[in-house]
Scaffold this motif. Structure first.
Motif, short mmCIF file in Angstrom:
data_model
loop_
_atom_site.label_atom_id
_atom_site.label_comp_id
_atom_site.label_asym_id
_atom_site.label_seq_id
_atom_site.Cartn_x
_atom_site.Cartn_y
_atom_site.Cartn_z
N ASP A 1 0.81 -1.26 0.11
CA ASP A 1 0.04 0.06 0.09
C ASP A 1 0.83 1.40 -0.06
OD1 ASP A 1 -2.33 1.80 0.77
OD2 ASP A 1 -1.22 1.73 2.60
N THR B 1 0.23 5.04 0.78
CA THR B 1 -0.05 5.77 1.95
C THR B 1 0.20 5.07 3.38
OG1 THR B 1 -1.64 7.05 0.55
CG2 THR B 1 -1.29 7.54 2.94
N GLY B 2 1.02 5.31 4.19
CA GLY B 2 1.35 4.86 5.51
C GLY B 2 1.97 3.50 5.67
N THR B 3 2.27 2.98 4.48
CA THR B 3 3.06 1.88 4.41
C THR B 3 4.41 2.17 3.62
OG1 THR B 3 1.00 0.46 4.20
CG2 THR B 3 3.30 -0.47 3.35
N ASP C 1 -1.53 -1.01 5.94
CA ASP C 1 -1.95 -0.40 7.46
C ASP C 1 -3.11 0.17 7.79
OD1 ASP C 1 -1.75 1.73 5.62
OD2 ASP C 1 -1.57 3.13 7.18
N GLY C 2 -4.00 0.35 6.69
CA GLY C 2 -5.33 1.14 6.82
C GLY C 2 -6.63 -0.02 6.82
N ASP D 1 -7.07 -1.47 3.74
CA ASP D 1 -6.18 -2.63 3.30
C ASP D 1 -6.59 -4.03 3.94
OD1 ASP D 1 -4.50 -0.87 1.94
OD2 ASP D 1 -3.49 -0.37 3.96
MG MG Z 1 -2.36 2.99 3.86
#
Ligand code: MG
Ligand code: ADP
Length: 314
Positions: free
Chosen positions: A38, A40-42, A259-260, A263
């Motif tokens: 992923d 964003t955030g990963t 992370d989301g 996901d």
């Molecule tokens: Mg993410």
């Protein structure tokens, strides 16, 4: 591998902050052919911040920021948080350097007093948000959101957008009362270890893929920075699992790192789901591995550990 070997490997993993939920997951990781990341955030830090805001109407910048922040105040998306923060700073710190407020305000404190009244708020996954302010419709989100609402984006704004997307930034578009009024550019830097990990995976014969709901140009700029050639962009939340299932069709073992909330279906669909420890509870629950140190290096640790544990019996 003997039950003892599996227990030992699980312990070694735990010492690295790699939590493995069961011997099956440990065994599957050795055969991973693709790892889906992923964005964003990963791959990125997940700490979005606003780099520029540009108004394409007669509205004043301060009013524009207040309008957009008001629309985003109820959204949990990192983009929304970045926008609210930026508007808050613009009003209380940048403009009036004598502001009495301190940085450490409660969320409620931060949001009270300056935001406009919002009704009819609605978040659209993979698109953005919309709501009513002063009885007028406000749209904040990506191109697709504006296009679906038949909002025309001016050429001048379109070239501004392309410029920032080529620099790996995400352009958030704003419409008010049916008219396009401005753009907010959001940047989310890569995690420091990201490119080294991607290079490492390639050396291990693992093919990395990036998947994101973000637009193609931004996605490709980020992928290039991190060294990933295979990109799937503008993927709707449900589409991430679909990408995995299509890769599995020829029997390939697929790993997914995310992370989301978005996901979690993909983490379940993957043969080996790995959640970032700092991610949402739903992602952590859906995964086979939890990377407690939040470092992408542990994707390599996990595969290595599986290979070492299971090669002994071959
Ligand atoms: Mg993410
Ligand atoms: P990602 O896979 O990057 O986490 P999402 O599926 O959450 O992406 O969102 C995809 C895109 O939709 C974002 O890049 C952004 O352009 C837009 N978007 C989603 N939520 C919001 C929001 N609250 N405000 C503005 N834009 C949003």
């Amino acid at each position: 591998a003997t039950p003892t070997a599996i227990m030992v490997a699980t312990g070694v993993g735990a010492n690295h902050g790699v939590l493995i939920k069961g011997g099956d997951a440990l065994e599957r990781a050795q055969s991973i052919r693709y790892v889906i990341f992923d964005k964003t955030g990963t791959l990125t830090q997940g700490k979005a911040s606003v780099t520029t805001a540009k108004v394409f109407s007669r509205m004043e910048l301060g009013d524009f920021l207040t309008l957009v922040a008001s629309a985003e105040a109820s959204s949990e998306h990192p983009v929304a948080k970045a926008i609210v923060d930026h508007a808050y700073h613009y009003h209380f710190f940048d403009k009036q350097s004598t502001a009495k407020g301190t940085e450490k305000q409660t969320k409620e404190g931060k949001l009270s007093g300056w935001l406009l009244e919002v009704t009819d708020f609605c978040a659209i996954p993979g698109r953005g948000v919309h709501c009513l302010i002063n009885q007028k419709r406000v749209l904040v989100g990506n191109r697709n959101l504006l296009m679906e609402n038949k909002i025309t984006i001016r050429n001048e704004a379109e070239s501004f957008l392309v410029g920032l997307e080529l620099n790996a930034k995400t352009g958030i578009l704003v419409a008010y009362d049916g008219i396009f009024i401005g753009v907010i550019a959001v940047a989310d830097p890569l995690k420091r270890e990201a490119s080294v990990v991607i290079e490492g995976l390639k050396k291990m014969g693992v093919h990395p893929i990036m998947v994101t709901g973000d637009n193609w140009r931004t996605a490709q700029a980020v992928a290039k920075e991190v060294g990933i050639e295979d990109v799937r962009a503008e993927v709707m939340p449900a589409g991430k699992a679909e990408v995995i299932r299509s890769l599995q069709k020829d029997g390939s073992v697929v790993g997914m790192v995310g992370d989301g909330i978005n996901d979690s279906p993909a983490l379940v669909a993957a043969d080996v789901g790995m959640a970032i420890g700092a991610g949402t509870d739903i992602a952590i629950e859906a995964a086979d591995y939890v990377l407690m140190r939040n470092s992408l290096e542990d994707v390599i640790t996990a595969i290595d550990l599986s290979r070492k544990t299971f090669s002994r019996i071959r």
